[in-house]
Design a protein around this motif. Structure first.
Motif, PDB file in Angstrom:
ATOM      1  N   UNK A   2       0.946  -1.166  -0.013  1.00  0.00           N
ATOM      2  CA  UNK A   2       0.025   0.005   0.003  1.00  0.00           C
ATOM      3  C   UNK A   2       0.692   1.157   0.012  1.00  0.00           C
ATOM      4  N   UNK A   3       1.981   1.221   0.687  1.00  0.00           N
ATOM      5  CA  UNK A   3       2.821   2.301   0.901  1.00  0.00           C
ATOM      6  C   UNK A   3       3.539   2.875  -0.403  1.00  0.00           C
ATOM      7  N   UNK A   4       3.752   1.835  -1.290  1.00  0.00           N
ATOM      8  CA  UNK A   4       4.245   2.102  -2.723  1.00  0.00           C
ATOM      9  C   UNK A   4       3.367   2.941  -3.339  1.00  0.00           C
ATOM     10  N   UNK A   5       2.096   2.784  -3.445  1.00  0.00           N
ATOM     11  CA  UNK A   5       1.148   3.356  -4.143  1.00  0.00           C
ATOM     12  C   UNK A   5       0.951   4.640  -3.517  1.00  0.00           C
ATOM     13  N   UNK A  55       1.268   5.919   8.135  1.00  0.00           N
ATOM     14  CA  UNK A  55       0.971   6.210   6.473  1.00  0.00           C
ATOM     15  C   UNK A  55       1.626   7.412   5.994  1.00  0.00           C
ATOM     16  N   UNK A  56       1.855   7.323   4.909  1.00  0.00           N
ATOM     17  CA  UNK A  56       2.366   8.213   4.057  1.00  0.00           C
ATOM     18  C   UNK A  56       1.521   9.557   3.972  1.00  0.00           C
ATOM     19  N   UNK A  57       0.309   9.266   3.984  1.00  0.00           N
ATOM     20  CA  UNK A  57      -0.610  10.479   4.100  1.00  0.00           C
ATOM     21  C   UNK A  57      -0.123  11.371   5.662  1.00  0.00           C
ATOM     22  N   UNK A  97      11.700  -2.313   1.950  1.00  0.00           N
ATOM     23  CA  UNK A  97      11.954  -3.486   1.148  1.00  0.00           C
ATOM     24  C   UNK A  97      10.259  -3.913   0.606  1.00  0.00           C
ATOM     25  N   UNK A  98      10.421  -4.833  -0.061  1.00  0.00           N
ATOM     26  CA  UNK A  98       9.350  -5.134  -0.713  1.00  0.00           C
ATOM     27  C   UNK A  98       8.146  -5.914   0.213  1.00  0.00           C
ATOM     28  N   UNK A  99       7.170  -5.391   0.421  1.00  0.00           N
ATOM     29  CA  UNK A  99       5.974  -6.144   0.982  1.00  0.00           C
ATOM     30  C   UNK A  99       5.012  -6.665   0.451  1.00  0.00           C
TER      31      UNK A  99
END
Length: 157
Positions: A1-4, A128-130, A155-157
């Motif tokens: 989710x954080x990638x998006x 969260x990024x937000x 890292x990849x999640x």
């Protein structure tokens, strides 16, 4: 989710000078076993998948904790207080030596670096990024400079 969320943040604030940097690492649960060539394919087809491509710069995979940690992380961790005193249960989950309180705790721990190159803040991996965005916008205001850099121990999640 954080990638998006990071891609959305880049779309929103990249033209204002925000630079997001990602540093793949395999020290947390061995969740990033791929080579530097495989990591982008894993992001595109597996997690988050759906053709995802990061809009931010990704560096080569390396250590962010322990004796072989990248110097940038030594600097960041020594510049910002830790996100907590508990490092968690290292058995079969954390793969570095000499655990320290100021080590990066897990995937997606975030650091905000100001335009002057000084680390400004550090967030827990689950933040969260937000939520981080508010501090980024504050730091980007004219009295604080023109460019901020968000650095991720990820890292990849």
């Amino acid at each position: 989710m954080q990638y998006l969320e990071l891609n959305a943040l880049h779309d929103e604030l990249g033209s204002s000078g925000l630079v997001i940097l990602g540093f793949p690492c395999n020290q947390f649960g061995l969740q990033e076993p791929g080579s530097n060539e495989e990591i982008p394919l894993g992001l595109k087809y597996v997690r988050p998948g759906g053709g995802f491509e990061p809009k931010f710069q990704m560096f080569e995979k390396g250590d962010i904790n322990g004796k072989k940690e990248q110097k940038v992380y030594t600097f960041l961790k020594n510049s910002c207080p830790p996100v907590g005193n508990n490092i968690g249960n290292p058995l079969n989950r954390l793969f570095w030596d000499s655990l320290k309180t100021n080590d990066v705790k897990w995937n997606f721990e975030k650091f905000l670096v100001g335009p002057d190159g000084r680390p400004w803040r550090r967030w827990h991996p689950r933040t969260p990024v937000a939520q981080v965005k508010r501090d980024i916008i504050f730091l980007m205001k004219p009295q604080h400079g023109q460019q901020s850099i968000l650095m991720l121990g990820r890292e990849q999640k």
